[in-house]
Motif scaffolding. Structure first.
Motif, PDB file in Angstrom:
ATOM      1  N   SER A  98       8.629  46.202  23.251  1.00 38.30           N
ATOM      2  CA  SER A  98       9.993  46.492  23.699  1.00 38.30           C
ATOM      3  C   SER A  98      11.005  46.169  22.613  1.00 38.30           C
ATOM      4  O   SER A  98      11.964  46.913  22.405  1.00 38.30           O
ATOM      5  CB  SER A  98      10.316  45.695  24.964  1.00 38.30           C
ATOM      6  N   ARG A  99      10.793  45.070  21.915  1.00 40.82           N
ATOM      7  CA  ARG A  99      11.692  44.706  20.811  1.00 40.82           C
ATOM      8  C   ARG A  99      11.625  45.749  19.701  1.00 40.82           C
ATOM      9  O   ARG A  99      12.646  46.162  19.163  1.00 40.82           O
ATOM     10  CB  ARG A  99      11.313  43.341  20.246  1.00 40.82           C
ATOM     11  N   GLU A 100      10.412  46.165  19.343  1.00 42.66           N
ATOM     12  CA  GLU A 100      10.236  47.146  18.269  1.00 42.66           C
ATOM     13  C   GLU A 100      10.879  48.480  18.616  1.00 42.66           C
ATOM     14  O   GLU A 100      11.409  49.161  17.747  1.00 42.66           O
ATOM     15  CB  GLU A 100       8.751  47.340  17.971  1.00 42.66           C
ATOM     16  N   GLN A 101      10.828  48.842  19.887  1.00 38.83           N
ATOM     17  CA  GLN A 101      11.400  50.110  20.326  1.00 38.83           C
ATOM     18  C   GLN A 101      12.886  49.986  20.648  1.00 38.83           C
ATOM     19  O   GLN A 101      13.532  50.976  20.978  1.00 38.83           O
ATOM     20  CB  GLN A 101      10.654  50.627  21.554  1.00 38.83           C
ATOM     21  N   GLY A 102      13.407  48.771  20.574  1.00 37.62           N
ATOM     22  CA  GLY A 102      14.814  48.554  20.877  1.00 37.62           C
ATOM     23  C   GLY A 102      15.143  48.724  22.346  1.00 37.62           C
ATOM     24  O   GLY A 102      16.263  49.067  22.702  1.00 37.62           O
ATOM     25  N   LEU A 103      14.158  48.493  23.204  1.00 34.51           N
ATOM     26  CA  LEU A 103      14.360  48.645  24.645  1.00 34.51           C
ATOM     27  C   LEU A 103      14.880  47.347  25.237  1.00 34.51           C
ATOM     28  O   LEU A 103      14.194  46.343  25.257  1.00 34.51           O
ATOM     29  CB  LEU A 103      13.041  49.020  25.336  1.00 34.51           C
TER      30      LEU A 103
END
Length: 104
Positions: A98-103
């Motif tokens: 989620s962090r990597e995808q900016g979610l």
């Protein structure tokens, strides 16, 4: 017989119970959840533990992973210490993805 971690009986709370009254969550945790718009157990169920944790972090608060496990335990009617290692690993993987995808 109660929970091996704390001796209490656990189970899923009623959907409309305030978060401060949900097992595993204290007043501080419930306050953080309220800051991100969650008021009841049903709100937490709808959002999920990973997204709720990320939103709390986005407030500039540095929640421990124990909060993530506490929310997950609450969602499954168990003490946070009973969240299995495999599930904790899955949660951490979801958190990082989620962090990597900016979610948030």
């Amino acid at each position: 017989m109660g929970c091996p971690a704390c001796g209490l009986e656990h189970g899923l709370p009623e959907a409309d119970i305030p978060l401060a009254d949900v097992p595993n969550l204290g007043k501080v945790s419930a306050g953080w959840l309220q800051q991100v718009g969650l008021r009841t157990f049903a709100d937490l169920q709808a959002m999920g533990s990973v997204r709720a944790w990320l939103l709390i972090e986005a407030l500039g608060i540095k929640p421990s992973l124990n909060l993530l496990y506490a929310m997950e335990g609450a969602l499954h009617g168990s003490h946070w210490l009973e969240v299995k290692r495999q599930r904790k690993t899955e949660l951490l993987t979801q958190l990082e993805a989620s962090r990597e995808q900016g979610l948030i």
